[in-house]
Motif scaffolding. Structure first.
Motif, PDB file in Angstrom:
ATOM      1  N   ALA A   1      58.180   0.673  54.467  1.00  0.00           N
ATOM      2  CA  ALA A   1      58.514  -0.241  53.367  1.00  0.00           C
ATOM      3  C   ALA A   1      57.312  -0.458  52.452  1.00  0.00           C
ATOM      4  N   GLU A   2      56.136  -0.576  53.032  1.00  0.00           N
ATOM      5  CA  GLU A   2      54.926  -0.772  52.227  1.00  0.00           C
ATOM      6  C   GLU A   2      54.596   0.498  51.435  1.00  0.00           C
ATOM      7  N   LEU A   3      54.802   1.661  52.040  1.00  0.00           N
ATOM      8  CA  LEU A   3      54.598   2.928  51.322  1.00  0.00           C
ATOM      9  C   LEU A   3      55.536   3.008  50.132  1.00  0.00           C
ATOM     10  N   VAL A   4      56.801   2.653  50.357  1.00  0.00           N
ATOM     11  CA  VAL A   4      57.788   2.702  49.279  1.00  0.00           C
ATOM     12  C   VAL A   4      57.405   1.738  48.165  1.00  0.00           C
ATOM     13  N   GLN A   5      56.915   0.565  48.524  1.00  0.00           N
ATOM     14  CA  GLN A   5      56.483  -0.395  47.502  1.00  0.00           C
ATOM     15  C   GLN A   5      55.307   0.159  46.690  1.00  0.00           C
ATOM     16  N   THR A   6      54.383   0.832  47.354  1.00  0.00           N
ATOM     17  CA  THR A   6      53.244   1.424  46.652  1.00  0.00           C
ATOM     18  C   THR A   6      53.725   2.506  45.690  1.00  0.00           C
ATOM     19  N   LEU A   7      54.645   3.353  46.149  1.00  0.00           N
ATOM     20  CA  LEU A   7      55.180   4.408  45.287  1.00  0.00           C
ATOM     21  C   LEU A   7      55.944   3.819  44.100  1.00  0.00           C
ATOM     22  N   LEU A   8      56.667   2.752  44.348  1.00  0.00           N
ATOM     23  CA  LEU A   8      57.410   2.080  43.280  1.00  0.00           C
ATOM     24  C   LEU A   8      56.448   1.463  42.261  1.00  0.00           C
ATOM     25  N   ARG A   9      55.413   0.845  42.766  1.00  0.00           N
ATOM     26  CA  ARG A   9      54.395   0.258  41.880  1.00  0.00           C
ATOM     27  C   ARG A   9      53.790   1.354  41.006  1.00  0.00           C
ATOM     28  N   ASN A  10      53.471   2.490  41.608  1.00  0.00           N
ATOM     29  CA  ASN A  10      52.923   3.604  40.840  1.00  0.00           C
ATOM     30  C   ASN A  10      53.921   4.106  39.805  1.00  0.00           C
ATOM     31  N   HIS A  11      55.179   4.182  40.201  1.00  0.00           N
ATOM     32  CA  HIS A  11      56.233   4.628  39.290  1.00  0.00           C
ATOM     33  C   HIS A  11      56.268   3.746  38.037  1.00  0.00           C
ATOM     34  N   ASN A  12      56.278   2.445  38.255  1.00  0.00           N
ATOM     35  CA  ASN A  12      56.355   1.502  37.128  1.00  0.00           C
ATOM     36  C   ASN A  12      55.097   1.554  36.269  1.00  0.00           C
ATOM     37  N   GLU A  13      53.965   1.632  36.910  1.00  0.00           N
ATOM     38  CA  GLU A  13      52.713   1.674  36.163  1.00  0.00           C
ATOM     39  C   GLU A  13      52.580   2.985  35.384  1.00  0.00           C
ATOM     40  N   ALA A  14      53.015   4.086  35.970  1.00  0.00           N
ATOM     41  CA  ALA A  14      52.955   5.379  35.290  1.00  0.00           C
ATOM     42  C   ALA A  14      53.848   5.390  34.049  1.00  0.00           C
ATOM     43  N   ALA A  15      54.977   4.691  34.114  1.00  0.00           N
ATOM     44  CA  ALA A  15      55.868   4.604  32.948  1.00  0.00           C
ATOM     45  C   ALA A  15      55.165   3.911  31.788  1.00  0.00           C
TER      46      ALA A  15
ATOM     47  N   HIS B   1      54.406  10.696  39.016  1.00  0.00           N
ATOM     48  CA  HIS B   1      54.614   9.393  39.664  1.00  0.00           C
ATOM     49  C   HIS B   1      55.965   8.781  39.286  1.00  0.00           C
ATOM     50  N   GLN B   2      56.730   9.516  38.469  1.00  0.00           N
ATOM     51  CA  GLN B   2      58.025   9.001  38.010  1.00  0.00           C
ATOM     52  C   GLN B   2      59.158   9.949  38.380  1.00  0.00           C
ATOM     53  N   THR B   3      59.165  10.398  39.589  1.00  0.00           N
ATOM     54  CA  THR B   3      60.156  11.358  40.060  1.00  0.00           C
ATOM     55  C   THR B   3      61.454  10.667  40.419  1.00  0.00           C
ATOM     56  N   PRO B   4      62.539  11.443  40.539  1.00  0.00           N
ATOM     57  CA  PRO B   4      63.800  10.848  41.010  1.00  0.00           C
ATOM     58  C   PRO B   4      63.622  10.206  42.391  1.00  0.00           C
ATOM     59  N   HIS B   5      62.734  10.758  43.216  1.00  0.00           N
ATOM     60  CA  HIS B   5      62.456  10.170  44.532  1.00  0.00           C
ATOM     61  C   HIS B   5      61.953   8.735  44.362  1.00  0.00           C
ATOM     62  N   SER B   6      61.117   8.511  43.348  1.00  0.00           N
ATOM     63  CA  SER B   6      60.604   7.164  43.087  1.00  0.00           C
ATOM     64  C   SER B   6      61.728   6.220  42.698  1.00  0.00           C
ATOM     65  N   GLU B   7      62.687   6.736  41.925  1.00  0.00           N
ATOM     66  CA  GLU B   7      63.813   5.895  41.518  1.00  0.00           C
ATOM     67  C   GLU B   7      64.672   5.525  42.724  1.00  0.00           C
ATOM     68  N   LYS B   8      64.849   6.476  43.652  1.00  0.00           N
ATOM     69  CA  LYS B   8      65.594   6.171  44.872  1.00  0.00           C
ATOM     70  C   LYS B   8      64.836   5.136  45.702  1.00  0.00           C
ATOM     71  N   SER B   9      63.519   5.242  45.713  1.00  0.00           N
ATOM     72  CA  SER B   9      62.700   4.281  46.452  1.00  0.00           C
ATOM     73  C   SER B   9      62.875   2.886  45.883  1.00  0.00           C
ATOM     74  N   GLU B  10      62.929   2.794  44.558  1.00  0.00           N
ATOM     75  CA  GLU B  10      63.114   1.496  43.912  1.00  0.00           C
ATOM     76  C   GLU B  10      64.441   0.878  44.345  1.00  0.00           C
ATOM     77  N   SER B  11      65.484   1.675  44.357  1.00  0.00           N
ATOM     78  CA  SER B  11      66.794   1.190  44.779  1.00  0.00           C
ATOM     79  C   SER B  11      66.753   0.741  46.233  1.00  0.00           C
ATOM     80  N   SER B  12      66.061   1.498  47.059  1.00  0.00           N
ATOM     81  CA  SER B  12      65.935   1.174  48.479  1.00  0.00           C
ATOM     82  C   SER B  12      65.200  -0.145  48.680  1.00  0.00           C
ATOM     83  N   VAL B  13      64.119  -0.347  47.940  1.00  0.00           N
ATOM     84  CA  VAL B  13      63.348  -1.591  48.055  1.00  0.00           C
ATOM     85  C   VAL B  13      64.179  -2.777  47.600  1.00  0.00           C
TER      86      VAL B  13
END
Length: 140
Positions: free
Chosen positions: A69-83, A119-131
């Protein structure tokens, strides 16, 4: 909590960037070139920080020192910041077109865009939904 602090950090960065924008409009070409160089360096520093944060999180997770869960949050944070950084890079590119003594290399722009896009891959978007789903379950 971590996402909220990341949002706060991004808002502050945006406000600082907006101030640079005001200075840019009234600056000479030389001053504009200096503003662009400084803003670009700061933007790329932030992009490198994203990369390092992700590598550190992935290593920690692989070693069993970070929950998924913490890894997913980090990836999500990166996704948003990269945008946000991608938008700022595009803005810098547009501003560079207005300065005769400054240009951004098309090849470097592609490299930088690819770095941020990673840092903005579809995997990141799935992670956001999961979180989001996980956070809803926690509040129930």
């Amino acid at each position: 909590m971590a996402l909220a602090s990341a949002d706060d950090s991004l808002r502050i960065d945006h406000e600082q960037y907006a101030i640079v924008g005001d200075e840019f409009d009234s600056a000479t070409d030389e001053e504009r070139a200096a503003i662009l160089r400084t803003a670009y360096e700061q933007l790329m520093q932030r992009a490198n920080e994203l990369e390092q944060r992700e590598r550190k999180a992935v290593r920690a997770h692989a070693a069993g020192d970070m929950p998924t869960a913490e890894l997913v949050q980090t990836l999500l944070r990166n996704h948003n910041e990269a945008a946000v950084l991608s938008e700022q890079l595009e803005d810098l590119d547009q501003r560079a077109d207005r300065v005769s003594s400054y240009s951004m290399s098309p090849m470097q722009k592609r490299v930088d865009k690819n770095l941020l896009d990673s840092h903005q891959t579809p995997h990141s978007e799935k992670s956001e939904s999961s979180v989001r789903s996980d956070n809803k379950l926690r509040t129930l």
